[in-house]
Enzyme design. Structure first.
Site, PDB file in Angstrom:
ATOM      1  N   HIS A  60      -6.101   6.847   2.081  1.00  0.00           N
ATOM      2  CA  HIS A  60      -6.394   5.577   2.743  1.00  0.00           C
ATOM      3  C   HIS A  60      -7.301   4.744   1.862  1.00  0.00           C
ATOM      4  CE1 HIS A  60      -6.518   3.025   6.374  1.00  0.00           C
ATOM      5  NE2 HIS A  60      -7.730   2.687   5.916  1.00  0.00           N
ATOM      6  N   GLU A  62      -9.755   1.737   1.080  1.00  0.00           N
ATOM      7  CA  GLU A  62     -10.749   0.971   1.824  1.00  0.00           C
ATOM      8  C   GLU A  62     -10.211  -0.416   2.197  1.00  0.00           C
ATOM      9  OE1 GLU A  62     -15.391  -0.247   1.123  1.00  0.00           O
ATOM     10  OE2 GLU A  62     -14.027  -0.322  -0.584  1.00  0.00           O
ATOM     11  N   CYS A  74      -3.451  -7.045   8.737  1.00  0.00           N
ATOM     12  CA  CYS A  74      -2.852  -5.866   8.114  1.00  0.00           C
ATOM     13  C   CYS A  74      -2.718  -4.775   9.172  1.00  0.00           C
ATOM     14  CB  CYS A  74      -3.708  -5.387   6.942  1.00  0.00           C
ATOM     15  SG  CYS A  74      -5.361  -4.834   7.428  1.00  0.00           S
ATOM     16  N   CYS A  76      -4.035  -1.622   8.430  1.00  0.00           N
ATOM     17  CA  CYS A  76      -4.877  -0.570   7.860  1.00  0.00           C
ATOM     18  C   CYS A  76      -5.720   0.146   8.914  1.00  0.00           C
ATOM     19  CB  CYS A  76      -5.778  -1.151   6.779  1.00  0.00           C
ATOM     20  SG  CYS A  76      -4.882  -1.939   5.433  1.00  0.00           S
ATOM     21  N   GLY A 102      -8.233  -4.040  -1.115  1.00  0.00           N
ATOM     22  CA  GLY A 102      -7.227  -5.036  -1.475  1.00  0.00           C
ATOM     23  C   GLY A 102      -6.167  -4.535  -2.440  1.00  0.00           C
ATOM     24  N   ASP A 135       0.379  -3.750  -6.924  1.00  0.00           N
ATOM     25  CA  ASP A 135      -0.506  -2.709  -6.413  1.00  0.00           C
ATOM     26  C   ASP A 135      -1.313  -2.177  -7.589  1.00  0.00           C
ATOM     27  OD1 ASP A 135      -1.712  -0.438  -5.332  1.00  0.00           O
ATOM     28  OD2 ASP A 135       0.021   0.046  -4.078  1.00  0.00           O
ATOM     29  N   ARG A 137      -3.859  -0.010  -7.498  1.00  0.00           N
ATOM     30  CA  ARG A 137      -4.620   1.187  -7.169  1.00  0.00           C
ATOM     31  C   ARG A 137      -4.368   2.321  -8.159  1.00  0.00           C
ATOM     32  NH1 ARG A 137      -3.116   1.314  -0.832  1.00  0.00           N
ATOM     33  NH2 ARG A 137      -1.178   0.493  -1.712  1.00  0.00           N
ATOM     34  N   THR A 158       2.108   8.519   5.216  1.00  0.00           N
ATOM     35  CA  THR A 158       2.160   7.240   4.517  1.00  0.00           C
ATOM     36  C   THR A 158       3.516   6.591   4.702  1.00  0.00           C
ATOM     37  OG1 THR A 158       1.815   6.134   2.390  1.00  0.00           O
ATOM     38  CG2 THR A 158       2.966   8.228   2.327  1.00  0.00           C
TER      39      THR A 158
END
Length: 205
Positions: A60, A62, A74, A76, A102, A135, A137, A158
């Site tokens: 997950h 932040e 969103c 989330c 983000g 993305d 990340r 997910t």
């Protein structure tokens, strides 16, 4: 859709502290790890993660606006709560709470992206207009955290197939991908549709 990138070397994580986390769902244990860039990431765990069947796990990222403020832009916050509920119901599992606001572009840039979305861009176009990837990340953090937990196989909660690919590239066996289809509302319907159409998320049309 490009594969999730995994660097050759995993980040070295320093364990900072561990304590109980009483919640409405269950009494979890929270453990904080510091990454080389100084960011602190958290594992929220319950029960024996080495037992069978493979534990439920969520990666997950932040989301201050969704997780803490209840934003409807969103899904989330509802995903986080649903993951905690499922882990509590089963009695074991873990949430890896990654400080990658983000989709990795940071809080300020996320709000800049929101402003572009208010002007008509979708979530992917907004990132591109700001000079970022779809993305940004880094899932090597998740692999490193799983190694700290001695978790080599798991059931991943997910909608995002890139997370599955990243963990598999890092040597983690994903025995099942379990969708988290919660939190849809009038404010995020377009956002979720973009994630399904342009990012390949497992979401209903």
């Amino acid at each position: 859709m490009p594969d999730a990138a995994m660097p050759a070397a995993l980040p070295m994580l320093e364990k900072i502290a561990s304590a109980e986390l009483p919640t409405a769902e269950a009494l979890f244990t929270m453990t904080v790890f510091r990454a080389p860039d100084g960011k602190e990431h958290m594992v929220i765990a319950l029960g024996d993660l080495q037992a069978e069947p493979a534990p439920l796990v969520r990666l997950h990222s932040e989301c201050l606006t969704g997780d803490a403020l209840g934003s409807l832009r969103c899904d989330c916050g509802p995903q986080l709560k649903e993951a905690m509920r499922r882990i509590a119901e089963e009695g074991r599992g873990a949430i890896l709470y990654l400080r990658q606001e983000g989709r990795g572009i940071g809080l300020g840039n996320k709000i800049r992206a929101y402003a572009l979305q208010d002007a008509g861009a979708d979530t992917v176009e907004a990132n591109h207009q700001l000079g970022f990837a779809d993305d940004a990340r880094d899932y090597s953090l998740a692999v490193a955290l799983l190694q700290q937990l001695s978790v080599q196989r798991l059931r991943l909660m997910t909608n995002n197939p890139r997370k599955v690919t990243a963990l598999q590239k890092g040597g983690i066996e994903v025995v099942a991908q379990l969708a988290l289809r919660v939190g849809e509302n009038a404010h995020n319907a377009g956002y979720l549709a973009t994630k399904r159409k342009r990012l390949g998320h497992l979401l209903p049309p």
